[in-house]
Scaffold this active site. Sequence first.
Site: not given
Ligand code: EPU
Length: 319
Positions: A185, A234, A304
């Site tokens: 990012r 995010s 972010e």
């Molecule tokens: N999780 C929880 N509780 C929650 C949310 C998530 O336990 O309320 C756990 C999930 O079960 C999973 C882990 O946290 O094991 C990661 O969650 P998720 O797969 O939803 O991915 P993320 O890391 O939260 C990232 C990017 C998103 C992108 C998704 C899909 C970042 C900060 N966010 O989300 O990007 O869409 O992966 O690839 O890197 C953005 O940048 O605005 C964005 C939405």
Amino acid sequence: MGKKATTLANSVREIKEDLEQRFKGILETEYCLAKLTTYGVGGAAALFAEPQDQDDLELLRDTLAVSELPHLFLGRGSNLLISDRGFRGVVIRLGSGFNWWRSTETGAAAGGATPLPAFSRWCASGGLSGIEFAVGIPGSVGGAVRMNAGGHGVEICDVLERLTITDLNGSSEELLASEIEFSYRQSSIPPTAVVTSASFRLSAGDIDQIKRVMADIIRWRRKNQPGGAANAGSIFKNPDGDFAGRLIDAAGLKGLRIGSAEVSLKHGNFFLVHEGARASDVAALIGMVRKRVYETSGVLLEPEIRLVGEFEEWAEPET
Ligand code: EPU
């Protein structure tokens, strides 16, 4: 009016008068920014400028060069929170002449103001594979390049070939992606530069297969992320080896509300706004969640999304 405010008003007036006859795009003072962001909150820009094409942009650059006005480049407003007090400087958003796309010998290119999902779908319809991941990222091509947007295991820098930038402190130039440093990012594109176009190295693929991948991505996002416009994706970056959403969830903060802002029940790292939305509520919630996550896990989350303008509600937790 204080001295600072008078100086600002004077330089805004001078810039506007200087440009008005020659500028083809939009030029407005005290322009409400809320409608240009997905959160729909935020005050006014002292000056809003939307250059219609490259000539306009360079004219604006030359005019701004003599002023000391702070500037902000705005894309599709999907990754920022603008203060209720607005931005006391010039906000620049690329206009219609920067919204285009075409195929190239090695893939496809697009203007900086092009909506990323529309570009990604157009690539799919022509059997160009590699940018499927961007279908659900509601930003502009230029904004996504600058902040190396990503998702589903791919980042913009993985497919970026070349980019053109216009630097308010310098010239307009074409760069190879390899001349820029990209990380999670982040990019080394100077804060004074705007990305006016980008080209991507894509491969030929089966149209139905590409569309299936996109449909899966959309389905995954609907299931795992709150849809709708009133959020900015995010809120925090994922810390090394963990996930902001998981940490917020584990701290029991889903559903936490301050005024009009609420931590999504679906995904802890998304904050929603409701009726009467105010940027100060979102900022206060960011501060509160950051503090509570720090107290429960020892991890200090970093935003972010970009916070633009003045925020009193932002407090550093004591570490
Ligand atoms: N999780 C929880 N509780 C929650 C949310 C998530 O336990 O309320 C756990 C999930 O079960 C999973 C882990 O946290 O094991 C990661 O969650 P998720 O797969 O939803 O991915 P993320 O890391 O939260 C990232 C990017 C998103 C992108 C998704 C899909 C970042 C900060 N966010 O989300 O990007 O869409 O992966 O690839 O890197 C953005 O940048 O605005 C964005 C939405």
